[in-house]
Design a protein around this motif. Sequence first.
Motif, PDB file in Angstrom:
ATOM      1  N   TRP A   4       0.846  -1.188   0.000  1.00 34.52           N
ATOM      2  CA  TRP A   4       0.000   0.000   0.000  1.00 34.52           C
ATOM      3  C   TRP A   4       0.885   1.243   0.000  1.00 34.52           C
ATOM      4  O   TRP A   4       2.039   1.194   0.437  1.00 34.52           O
ATOM      5  N   ASP A   5       0.331   2.335  -0.483  1.00 31.10           N
ATOM      6  CA  ASP A   5       1.069   3.594  -0.386  1.00 31.10           C
ATOM      7  C   ASP A   5       1.074   4.106   1.053  1.00 31.10           C
ATOM      8  O   ASP A   5       2.088   4.567   1.565  1.00 31.10           O
ATOM      9  N   VAL A   6      -0.106   4.021   1.688  1.00 33.56           N
ATOM     10  CA  VAL A   6      -0.286   4.567   3.037  1.00 33.56           C
ATOM     11  C   VAL A   6      -1.051   3.560   3.896  1.00 33.56           C
ATOM     12  O   VAL A   6      -2.075   3.037   3.461  1.00 33.56           O
ATOM     13  N   ILE A   7      -0.548   3.317   5.093  1.00 36.59           N
ATOM     14  CA  ILE A   7      -1.317   2.570   6.087  1.00 36.59           C
ATOM     15  C   ILE A   7      -1.560   3.490   7.273  1.00 36.59           C
ATOM     16  O   ILE A   7      -0.636   4.122   7.786  1.00 36.59           O
ATOM     17  N   VAL A   8      -2.828   3.583   7.671  1.00 41.99           N
ATOM     18  CA  VAL A   8      -3.219   4.369   8.838  1.00 41.99           C
ATOM     19  C   VAL A   8      -3.629   3.401   9.935  1.00 41.99           C
ATOM     20  O   VAL A   8      -4.516   2.569   9.720  1.00 41.99           O
ATOM     21  N   ILE A   9      -2.999   3.490  11.098  1.00 42.72           N
ATOM     22  CA  ILE A   9      -3.366   2.634  12.226  1.00 42.72           C
ATOM     23  C   ILE A   9      -4.323   3.418  13.117  1.00 42.72           C
ATOM     24  O   ILE A   9      -3.929   4.376  13.770  1.00 42.72           O
ATOM     25  N   GLY A  10      -5.589   3.024  13.100  1.00 38.88           N
ATOM     26  CA  GLY A  10      -6.597   3.699  13.919  1.00 38.88           C
ATOM     27  C   GLY A  10      -7.713   4.285  13.078  1.00 38.88           C
ATOM     28  O   GLY A  10      -7.486   5.209  12.285  1.00 38.88           O
ATOM     29  N   ALA A  11      -8.934   3.755  13.247  1.00 41.73           N
ATOM     30  CA  ALA A  11     -10.098   4.237  12.488  1.00 41.73           C
ATOM     31  C   ALA A  11     -10.928   5.173  13.344  1.00 41.73           C
ATOM     32  O   ALA A  11     -12.146   5.002  13.495  1.00 41.73           O
ATOM     33  N   GLY A  12     -10.261   6.190  13.904  1.00 37.71           N
ATOM     34  CA  GLY A  12     -10.942   7.233  14.662  1.00 37.71           C
ATOM     35  C   GLY A  12     -11.007   8.514  13.861  1.00 37.71           C
ATOM     36  O   GLY A  12     -10.813   8.519  12.634  1.00 37.71           O
ATOM     37  N   ALA A  13     -11.255   9.616  14.553  1.00 36.73           N
ATOM     38  CA  ALA A  13     -11.458  10.890  13.873  1.00 36.73           C
ATOM     39  C   ALA A  13     -10.242  11.304  13.035  1.00 36.73           C
ATOM     40  O   ALA A  13     -10.364  11.583  11.836  1.00 36.73           O
ATOM     41  N   ALA A  14      -9.072  11.347  13.648  1.00 34.69           N
ATOM     42  CA  ALA A  14      -7.878  11.802  12.934  1.00 34.69           C
ATOM     43  C   ALA A  14      -7.476  10.827  11.833  1.00 34.69           C
ATOM     44  O   ALA A  14      -7.102  11.233  10.725  1.00 34.69           O
ATOM     45  N   GLY A  15      -7.552   9.527  12.136  1.00 36.29           N
ATOM     46  CA  GLY A  15      -7.150   8.526  11.154  1.00 36.29           C
ATOM     47  C   GLY A  15      -8.017   8.529   9.919  1.00 36.29           C
ATOM     48  O   GLY A  15      -7.525   8.455   8.786  1.00 36.29           O
ATOM     49  N   LEU A  16      -9.332   8.616  10.102  1.00 37.09           N
ATOM     50  CA  LEU A  16     -10.246   8.622   8.959  1.00 37.09           C
ATOM     51  C   LEU A  16     -10.095   9.890   8.126  1.00 37.09           C
ATOM     52  O   LEU A  16     -10.160   9.842   6.894  1.00 37.09           O
ATOM     53  N   MET A  17      -9.899  11.021   8.801  1.00 37.45           N
ATOM     54  CA  MET A  17      -9.700  12.271   8.061  1.00 37.45           C
ATOM     55  C   MET A  17      -8.437  12.197   7.207  1.00 37.45           C
ATOM     56  O   MET A  17      -8.436  12.554   6.027  1.00 37.45           O
ATOM     57  N   CYS A  18      -7.355  11.697   7.802  1.00 39.02           N
ATOM     58  CA  CYS A  18      -6.096  11.568   7.069  1.00 39.02           C
ATOM     59  C   CYS A  18      -6.249  10.605   5.891  1.00 39.02           C
ATOM     60  O   CYS A  18      -5.793  10.898   4.777  1.00 39.02           O
ATOM     61  N   ALA A  19      -6.894   9.473   6.130  1.00 41.30           N
ATOM     62  CA  ALA A  19      -7.056   8.469   5.078  1.00 41.30           C
ATOM     63  C   ALA A  19      -7.846   9.020   3.910  1.00 41.30           C
ATOM     64  O   ALA A  19      -7.482   8.823   2.733  1.00 41.30           O
ATOM     65  N   ALA A  20      -8.944   9.706   4.179  1.00 46.91           N
ATOM     66  CA  ALA A  20      -9.778  10.266   3.110  1.00 46.91           C
ATOM     67  C   ALA A  20      -8.993  11.274   2.287  1.00 46.91           C
ATOM     68  O   ALA A  20      -9.055  11.274   1.050  1.00 46.91           O
ATOM     69  N   GLU A  21      -8.235  12.140   2.956  1.00 47.45           N
ATOM     70  CA  GLU A  21      -7.462  13.153   2.233  1.00 47.45           C
ATOM     71  C   GLU A  21      -6.361  12.531   1.390  1.00 47.45           C
ATOM     72  O   GLU A  21      -6.120  12.952   0.252  1.00 47.45           O
ATOM     73  N   ALA A  22      -5.693  11.530   1.936  1.00 48.06           N
ATOM     74  CA  ALA A  22      -4.637  10.863   1.160  1.00 48.06           C
ATOM     75  C   ALA A  22      -5.237  10.135  -0.034  1.00 48.06           C
ATOM     76  O   ALA A  22      -4.681  10.160  -1.144  1.00 48.06           O
ATOM     77  N   GLY A  23      -6.391   9.498   0.178  1.00 46.87           N
ATOM     78  CA  GLY A  23      -7.046   8.794  -0.923  1.00 46.87           C
ATOM     79  C   GLY A  23      -7.459   9.725  -2.044  1.00 46.87           C
ATOM     80  O   GLY A  23      -7.366   9.381  -3.227  1.00 46.87           O
ATOM     81  N   LYS A  24      -7.896  10.940  -1.689  1.00 46.15           N
ATOM     82  CA  LYS A  24      -8.282  11.922  -2.709  1.00 46.15           C
ATOM     83  C   LYS A  24      -7.103  12.315  -3.587  1.00 46.15           C
ATOM     84  O   LYS A  24      -7.302  12.782  -4.724  1.00 46.15           O
ATOM     85  N   ARG A  25      -5.905  12.159  -3.078  1.00 48.31           N
ATOM     86  CA  ARG A  25      -4.696  12.478  -3.864  1.00 48.31           C
ATOM     87  C   ARG A  25      -4.249  11.299  -4.724  1.00 48.31           C
ATOM     88  O   ARG A  25      -3.191  11.347  -5.345  1.00 48.31           O
ATOM     89  N   GLY A  26      -5.060  10.237  -4.734  1.00 48.32           N
ATOM     90  CA  GLY A  26      -4.722   9.082  -5.559  1.00 48.32           C
ATOM     91  C   GLY A  26      -3.859   8.058  -4.866  1.00 48.32           C
ATOM     92  O   GLY A  26      -3.409   7.094  -5.502  1.00 48.32           O
TER      93      GLY A  26
END
Length: 390
Positions: A4-26
């Motif tokens: 994977w390009d990015v792995i986020v550990i933690g599906a809370g507020a900060a983790g989900l926000m970071c994941a969504a933003e990174a995903g929007k960048r492809g």
Amino acid sequence: MQAWDVIVIGAGAAGLMCAAEAGKRGRRVLVLDHGKRIGRKILMSGGGRCNFTNYHVEPKAFLCANPHFVKSALARYTQWDFIALVEKHRIGYHEKTLGQLFCDDSAQNIVDMLVKECDFAGVSIRLRSEVLNVERLGEGFAVATAGEQYSCHSLVVATGGLSMPKIGASPFGYRLAEQFGLRVLPTRAGLVPFTLQPEDRESLEPLAGVSLPVVAESEDGTRFAENLLFTHRGVSGPAVLQISSYWQPGERVYFELLPAGRLAEGVADSPNQELKTWLGRQLPKRLVEALLAREGLVNKPLKQYTPRELAAIEERLTAWSLKPGGTEGYRTAEVTLGGVDTHELSSKTMMANKVPNLYFVGEVMDVTGWLGGYNFQWAWSSGWVAGQVV
């Protein structure tokens, strides 16, 4: 090994926000969480309605050993940006008090919004996936769970603090930081009720359920005008939760039960009223009875007190002193003070200065906001900032 390009550990507020933003960048993004549900702390917050931000967010509302650290992220992704996202998803909300914003319906609205943002960005979320081991792998990382091996270029730690252990809080993020040589500052419970000293229980425990507006002040001079609530175990309410973050064991806390000058007005306006009667019109009657007994105040008409006696009574009421026995700890704390030292991180990216491509977002780091949506805003802001670069 899944790459994977990015792995986020933690599906809370900060983790989900970071994941969504990174995903929007492809970026190809995977979120791992050891729990059964996404956003558990979001769902519990604000009485189930999620106090998701505050109109008045500014850097002074955050405690951090590196006080300038929060400025960049809060300026780049503001409360107004998050409010716009809430409105885009047509989530009804309202202001309660002091700029605090809550969902009209349910905290589930915020979780659903974040999941939709992640889905739109192609993010994969895997629950019941406890991370057992993390190792450096070239410029990236190898991440192992019980059943899978993953690799990633960027690793984001969004594991939160130690508050609310019943929903899965753990020191995993701190241990991971220390594994890679980052300093972790001592942690303690924040935004938490106080317990009583043994000698105070007899006089104060019977006041359980009594609430009143006060100004709470810590020994360092920090003040909050909010409500005080007496409980069976001690004192709580917004005033206590706020001041608890500025309190150190062994210190006293002061409560302005009456504004300065109010007693003098009472003497002038109602000189023939007894102190107990007059106080009963200013404060809850159960509290008045306890104060008279606890402070050893003689009850008589206001006009019969000498100026010195009146001054002593006013001092006790405008700066009523309590030395807490301690706090209720992480079990009821809303946040964790301390955590990953922000001197170790870039304020513009949340990346560890000494470990390229390792990021920390949200409560796991040494940033703690006031009560009232500030900690969620830090989660959104820090997660958004990291999401632009991972």
